[in-house]
Scaffold this active site. Structure first.
Site: not given
Length: 279
Positions: A44, A115, A155
């Site tokens: 990321e 995301k 994440c």
């Protein structure tokens, strides 16, 4: 579908200098290619870490120079590259998207995942408000790499098990988790969460991460990029430095584990009444 998938994870330290970061990412990608993997996955924010102003000033579009270089690199190496995430500009006035791009060996952008869960938390005595910079995505994505269904996540998503269950139900045998995980939470949560998601959904979890200090406050990212198998065992982990970890995934293990402990087939969606909690 092939019963093997060879994956390479790139671990790297990220700065506020885009040119340095991108050059390092491409160098490590080319190093990974020496092992002839099917797919190379970056972490990321491999492109940039910095202030809110840095993100907005240095953001690129999906057809900008960094993704273009990675498309050229994928074509040159004849391999899939998953471009971890970058903060991408969608329009001039709005917030950015934290986007994961899947690039195929022909250099084409095959899939994108924005995301879904922005990082909003108080960690290490500091408040992090990712929603000031990025708009959350709203689409759960399973891509196809050499015939293997691969789920995409990033994440902070790892803390939302509903998303990973949906990825598994959509057919994912492998789930990617590019991350910049904080040291404060990483030492206690990183491995535990990855193993939990692998065990619950009986999938391989492939999690490349950044390591070391990052701007603007010299916070530490945890690193320890790792691969977890469908039984929940760690089968690969990086050391605390820039580098590449390559591992061949035996996809027959997914079906073997699901036959031995058939938890997915014993789900009871008829009694899971989520509507009373969805507000």
């Amino acid at each position: 579908m092939t019963n093997k998938l060879k994956v390479s994870m790139v671990q790297m330290q990220v700065t506020d200098q885009v040119e340095i970061n991108v050059q390092k990412a491409i160098e490590l990608t080319k190093e990974a290619a020496k092992s002839n993997p099917d797919v190379i996955v970056l972490p990321e924010n491999f492109h940039l870490m910095g202030t809110k102003q840095d993100f907005f000033e240095k953001a690129e579009t999906i057809d900008g120079p960094t993704i273009t270089k990675l498309r050229e690199t994928a074509r040159e190496l004849s391999t899939y590259i998953v471009a971890g995430t970058m903060k991408l500009r969608v329009n001039e006035d709005g917030k950015l998207k934290n986007t994961c791009c899947v690039i195929n060996p022909e250099g084409e952008i095959q899939d994108v995942y924005d995301k879904i869960h922005t990082f909003n938390a108080q960690v290490g005595g500091r408040t992090h408000d990712g929603s000031q910079v990025e708009d959350a995505g709203d689409r759960i994505v399973v891509t196809n790499i050499k015939g293997v269904p691969v789920g995409l996540s990033v994440c902070f998503d790892i803390r939302f098990p509903e998303m990973f269950r949906i990825l598994a139900l959509k057919g994912a045998k492998v789930i990617l988790v590019p991350a910049i995980f904080m040291l404060h939470t990483g030492k206690d949560h990183w491995e535990v969460l990855l193993r939990a998601r692998a065990i619950e959904n009986q999938v391989f979890m492939v999690a490349p991460a950044t390591h070391g200090k990052f701007p603007p406050h010299d916070d530490w990212s945890y690193g320890r990029s790792m691969v977890i198998d469908p039984w929940g065992l760690m089968i690969a982990q990086s050391s605390d430095k820039d580098g590449v970890v390559t591992v061949e995934l035996d996809l027959d293990l997914v079906e073997d584990v699901r036959k031995r402990v058939p938890s997915l087939s014993q789900r009871r969606p008829d009694v899971y009444n989520w509507s009373e909690f969805d507000h």
